[in-house]
Design a protein around this motif. Structure first.
Motif, PDB file in Angstrom:
ATOM      1  N   CYS B 130       2.248  -0.742   6.518  1.00 17.13           N
ATOM      2  CA  CYS B 130       1.292  -0.495   5.426  1.00 17.13           C
ATOM      3  C   CYS B 130       1.205   1.001   5.108  1.00 17.13           C
ATOM      4  O   CYS B 130       0.925   1.804   5.984  1.00 17.13           O
ATOM      5  CB  CYS B 130      -0.087  -1.021   5.807  1.00 17.13           C
ATOM      6  SG  CYS B 130      -1.332  -0.647   4.557  1.00 17.13           S
ATOM      7  N   PRO B 131       1.434   1.385   3.841  1.00 14.67           N
ATOM      8  CA  PRO B 131       1.463   2.814   3.498  1.00 14.67           C
ATOM      9  C   PRO B 131       0.091   3.435   3.306  1.00 14.67           C
ATOM     10  O   PRO B 131       0.002   4.639   3.031  1.00 14.67           O
ATOM     11  CB  PRO B 131       2.248   2.832   2.183  1.00 14.67           C
ATOM     12  CG  PRO B 131       1.972   1.522   1.568  1.00 14.67           C
ATOM     13  CD  PRO B 131       1.791   0.533   2.696  1.00 14.67           C
ATOM     14  N   THR B 132      -0.982   2.660   3.401  1.00 16.10           N
ATOM     15  CA  THR B 132      -2.298   3.228   3.108  1.00 16.10           C
ATOM     16  C   THR B 132      -3.302   2.985   4.236  1.00 16.10           C
ATOM     17  O   THR B 132      -4.472   3.311   4.083  1.00 16.10           O
ATOM     18  CB  THR B 132      -2.885   2.601   1.831  1.00 16.10           C
ATOM     19  OG1 THR B 132      -3.048   1.195   2.066  1.00 16.10           O
ATOM     20  CG2 THR B 132      -1.984   2.811   0.632  1.00 16.10           C
ATOM     21  N   MET B 145      -8.143  -6.148   7.264  1.00 17.87           N
ATOM     22  CA  MET B 145      -7.752  -5.739   5.918  1.00 17.87           C
ATOM     23  C   MET B 145      -8.886  -4.952   5.280  1.00 17.87           C
ATOM     24  O   MET B 145     -10.032  -5.382   5.331  1.00 17.87           O
ATOM     25  CB  MET B 145      -7.534  -6.982   5.053  1.00 17.87           C
ATOM     26  CG  MET B 145      -6.194  -7.626   5.102  1.00 17.87           C
ATOM     27  SD  MET B 145      -4.862  -6.580   4.560  1.00 17.87           S
ATOM     28  CE  MET B 145      -5.400  -6.019   2.948  1.00 17.87           C
ATOM     29  N   ARG B 154       2.616  -5.143  -1.003  1.00 18.34           N
ATOM     30  CA  ARG B 154       3.143  -6.340  -0.349  1.00 18.34           C
ATOM     31  C   ARG B 154       4.209  -6.034   0.701  1.00 18.34           C
ATOM     32  O   ARG B 154       4.978  -6.896   1.082  1.00 18.34           O
ATOM     33  CB  ARG B 154       3.673  -7.346  -1.378  1.00 18.34           C
ATOM     34  CG  ARG B 154       2.687  -7.564  -2.506  1.00 18.34           C
ATOM     35  CD  ARG B 154       3.035  -8.667  -3.393  1.00 18.34           C
ATOM     36  NE  ARG B 154       4.202  -8.468  -4.193  1.00 18.34           N
ATOM     37  CZ  ARG B 154       4.343  -7.551  -5.131  1.00 18.34           C
ATOM     38  NH1 ARG B 154       3.348  -6.715  -5.387  1.00 18.34           N
ATOM     39  NH2 ARG B 154       5.446  -7.449  -5.821  1.00 18.34           N
ATOM     40  N   PHE B 155       4.221  -4.791   1.153  1.00 21.32           N
ATOM     41  CA  PHE B 155       5.141  -4.441   2.232  1.00 21.32           C
ATOM     42  C   PHE B 155       4.756  -5.237   3.482  1.00 21.32           C
ATOM     43  O   PHE B 155       5.603  -5.724   4.228  1.00 21.32           O
ATOM     44  CB  PHE B 155       5.041  -2.932   2.505  1.00 21.32           C
ATOM     45  CG  PHE B 155       6.262  -2.344   3.143  1.00 21.32           C
ATOM     46  CD1 PHE B 155       7.331  -3.139   3.545  1.00 21.32           C
ATOM     47  CD2 PHE B 155       6.359  -0.965   3.343  1.00 21.32           C
ATOM     48  CE1 PHE B 155       8.467  -2.577   4.126  1.00 21.32           C
ATOM     49  CE2 PHE B 155       7.479  -0.408   3.920  1.00 21.32           C
ATOM     50  CZ  PHE B 155       8.532  -1.212   4.323  1.00 21.32           C
ATOM     51  N   ARG B 165       0.226 -13.812   5.409  1.00 19.28           N
ATOM     52  CA  ARG B 165      -0.532 -13.060   4.407  1.00 19.28           C
ATOM     53  C   ARG B 165      -0.346 -13.611   3.001  1.00 19.28           C
ATOM     54  O   ARG B 165       0.705 -14.140   2.681  1.00 19.28           O
ATOM     55  CB  ARG B 165      -0.060 -11.602   4.414  1.00 19.28           C
ATOM     56  CG  ARG B 165      -0.205 -10.970   5.756  1.00 19.28           C
ATOM     57  CD  ARG B 165       0.217  -9.527   5.753  1.00 19.28           C
ATOM     58  NE  ARG B 165      -0.582  -8.852   6.741  1.00 19.28           N
ATOM     59  CZ  ARG B 165      -1.538  -7.971   6.445  1.00 19.28           C
ATOM     60  NH1 ARG B 165      -1.753  -7.637   5.195  1.00 19.28           N
ATOM     61  NH2 ARG B 165      -2.256  -7.435   7.400  1.00 19.28           N
TER      62      ARG B 165
HETATM   63  S1  SF4 Z   1      -0.190  -4.731   0.226  1.00 20.17           S
HETATM   64 FE1  SF4 Z   1      -0.201  -4.723   2.459  1.00 20.17          FE
HETATM   65  S2  SF4 Z   1       1.080  -2.981   2.968  1.00 20.17           S
HETATM   66 FE2  SF4 Z   1       0.515  -2.701   0.837  1.00 20.17          FE
HETATM   67  S3  SF4 Z   1      -1.349  -1.489   0.874  1.00 20.17           S
HETATM   68 FE3  SF4 Z   1      -2.012  -3.604   0.867  1.00 20.17          FE
HETATM   69  S4  SF4 Z   1      -2.271  -4.106   3.016  1.00 20.17           S
HETATM   70 FE4  SF4 Z   1      -1.042  -2.261   2.960  1.00 20.17          FE
END
Ligand code: SF4
Ligand code: SF4
Lengths: 385, 256
Positions: B130-132, B145, B154-155, B165
């Motif tokens: 997850c980038p954030t 979450m 959606r990574f 998920r």
């Molecule tokens: S979609 Fe998944 S990987 Fe991307 S920001 Fe949201 S929680 Fe993180």
């Protein structure tokens, strides 16, 4: 120099209007997506990345391929590429811009895109991808523009730009390596879990990018007074040849590993591509089209007689480009999700709005490219090189 | 002290403006909660885990656990299967444990529906990618979450090897059958999944699915507590986990 983009023939304006039209349609569809959500696309819980991310992945390769001109020219002083290096750099600028745009249109919450910078997360490959893509965009704009300005004034490029040129060489490798890592490091996705993902990405990049460039050179020679030179085109053709052969070789390596080991998680994806899985065959025709085109193109490229015939060369390059688009775009991204983690097949096909948004982003990329090429070529025409 | 008096005055002021008595008493209760820290009723746990008994019969078409979960958490039921959102659902044995089935597998086990949900992995790839940091792991092992942080890239969905998920492909609100006002709804474009009912644990309640299961198929508890029910079960019975070879260390155990 920008003013050069504003004056042109009727054909030029016609082309620009077509691009603007596609961009407009794409933009309207994007507004629809903004209000409805990604539900208007064909993506689902099971195939959660589709056409957008496929384009992004493919275009990173096109962007990285500029290094195939920059490296011989600046590192080995291969003078023949002097005239067209700028074309490679500007192709990189437009391709990276498309990449970044495709990431944005793929986000569920685009307004929060800056969260990636507000909460930097070094353990996420996506964070590094943002860093390298933006860095590469900056490098290519800087180098391309500076060198071209100097050329306009009839001067040698300033010496301060040299370090940036050298940095841009490993940087180009990095953008595609990091993009490959987005896929290669995920557990449970057997199709992507392969150490040659990055080399595979690079080899197909060095085939598809220069192939596109050859096509552009041939078109430019027809439409303008600027001649990229036969020798430059032939050298590029050799680069495409070797890269394409390596690219095909790498795919064969993947096949060996999957089918000789007989590990289901690795095999099923390829079965899906070649013959379909549990009766699902959407990608089968595409995959065979890739293979046939790749083999025919390789034959045309390897044979010196057909390679030096520019018309056949153009055919071969078009096939390289299209076949690798299928392989990297559709084949690589979508198939990674099929079958899903529960070993079930849910297929994906893009919806019309999704297709139009995609075309709109491509049109935007081509517009950027057209404007940059127009400027570069007008200057070259003026200087009579 | 100083802070709570000020917030009391503020709330009192609002109530003078005619907000009414019930919200006031609720707000006061909330203010008190924040003063005293976590709810004293909260279940103490160092490493939460779930145990699913595959030997106990699930009556045909029993959906009590799914319905309890989805109702508690306002999980929408999307009309188009492509837009599906789910936190807990059934798979057949060969699909829940790909590669684990064989021709001579106990018929009962083969037919038994396998309840699947997020495994709250100890080494969760969804958190890693997850980038954030919208997906993060708590001290007690719950993988959470942050719906306000998620950019919808959606990574994490690509990273999760269990398909646990879902993305809200569309605005979920119109598709919530019965709104539970105690739990937030989501917006479109964010990812969601099972949260081990952390909001219930904080109030001293067991997860909704465990509570709803009349057949006692589901168990929940603290793995670090040697005296817990789940530890006893794991000691006397054989348990398997989904895709252990991937090293994510799932914390949902299946008794066979
Ligand atoms: S979609 Fe998944 S990987 Fe991307 S920001 Fe949201 S929680 Fe993180
Ligand atoms: S099951 Fe999937 S979503 Fe849940 S913690 Fe593990 S990797 Fe993350």
């Amino acid at each position: 120099m920008l003013e050069k983009a504003l004056v042109g023939s009727r054909k030029y304006y016609g082309w620009v209007s077509i691009l603007l039209l596609f961009m407009g349609v794409g933009f309207i569809c994007y507004l629809l997506q903004l209000s409805e959500g990604l539900g208007i696309t064909g993506m689902s819980r099971d195939v959660s990345w589709g056409l957008y991310i496929a384009q992004f992945t493919f275009l990173v390769g096109v962007a990285a391929s500029a290094v195939m001109l920059v490296l011989p020219y600046y590192l080995h002083h291969y003078k023949t590429f002097g005239k067209i290096t700028i074309l490679g750099e500007f192709l990189a600028v437009s391709a990276v811009t498309m990449c970044l745009t495709f990431i944005i249109v793929d986000l569920g919450q685009p307004a929060r895109a800056f969260n990636v910078l507000l909460y930097p997360t070094p353990n996420s490959i996506l964070f590094w991808d943002m860093v390298v893509l933006n860095g590469y965009l900056f490098l290519n704009i800087l180098v391309g523009w500076t060198v071209l300005s100097a050329e306009k004034k009839g001067l040698a490029p300033p010496s301060w730009v040299k370090p940036f040129i050298y940095i841009s060489i490993p940087w180009a490798i990095s953008i595609h390596t990091v993009t490959a890592f987005i896929y290669a490091g995920l557990p449970g996705r057997g199709f992507w879990l392969t150490a040659i993902m990055a080399p595979r990405f690079l080899s197909s990049a060095f085939a598809s990018g220069p192939a596109l460039l050859i096509l552009f050179c041939l078109i430019i020679r027809r439409l303008t007074k600027f001649d990229p030179g036969r020798e430059a085109i032939q050298t590029l053709a050799k680069i495409v040849t070797y890269a394409m052969l390596v690219s095909i070789f790498f795919v064969l390596m993947e096949l060996f590993t999957a089918f000789y080991s007989k590990i289901p998680e690795h095999m099923h994806h390829f079965q899906y591509l070649f013959v379909g899985l549990h009766g699902h065959t959407t990608l089968v025709p595409w995959w065979w089209a890739f293979m046939i085109m790749a083999v025919v193109a390789a034959y045309l490229l390897v044979n010196p007689r057909t390679r030096s015939d520019e018309r056949l060369l153009a055919v071969a390059c078009a096939m390289v480009f299209i076949s690798l688009w299928i392989e990297k775009g559709l084949g690589l991204v979508v198939t990674g999700f099929i079958p899903n983690p529960m070993d079930k097949v849910f297929e994906y096909s893009p919806t019309w709005p999704e297709v139009f948004i995609t075309l709109g982003v491509w049109a935007m990329g081509f517009l950027i490219l057209t404007v940059l090429y127009k400027i570069a070529i007008s200057i070259k025409e003026e200087k009579g090189v | 002290m100083e802070r709570s008096r000020r917030s009391f005055l503020k709330i009192a002021g609002i109530s003078v403006l005619g907000v009414g008595a019930k919200p006031l008493s609720q707000a006061l209760a909330a203010a008190q909660g924040s003063k005293t820290g976590p709810d004293p009723r909260a279940l103490p746990g160092k490493r939460w885990a779930m145990v699913v008994d595959l030997k106990k019969p699930c009556p045909d078409n029993c959906r009590d656990c799914f319905e309890a979960c989805h109702k508690t958490h306002n999980v929408p039921s999307m009309p188009n299967p492509k837009d599906e959102v789910k936190w807990i659902w059934n798979e057949s044995f060969p699909h829940a444990f790909p590669g684990q089935e064989h021709d001579f597998l106990d018929e009962a086990l083969k037919k038994h529906p396998v309840i699947v949900l997020c495994n709250h992995c100890d080494n969760p790839p969804c958190v890693r990618v997850c980038p954030t940091k919208a997906t993060f792991k708590r001290e007690d092992g719950i993988v959470m979450m942050d719906y306000h942080r998620c950019i919808g890239c959606r990574f994490c969905m690509a990273g999760c090897p269990f398909g646990a998920r879902s993305l809200n492909w569309r605005d979920p609100r119109p598709f919530i059958k019965e709104l539970n006002k105690e739990f937030p709804t989501r917006t479109r474009g964010v990812v969601e999944k099972c949260n081990f009912c952390e909001e219930r644990l904080a109030k001293g309640q067991k997860p909704a699915c465990v509570e709803a299961c009349k057949e006692k198929v589901l168990f929940f508890g603290d793995l670090e507590d040697a005296g817990s029910e789940i530890r006893r079960l794991l000691k006397v019975r054989t348990a398997i986990r989904r895709k252990p070879q991937l090293g994510t260390m799932p914390q949902v155990y299946y008794l066979v």
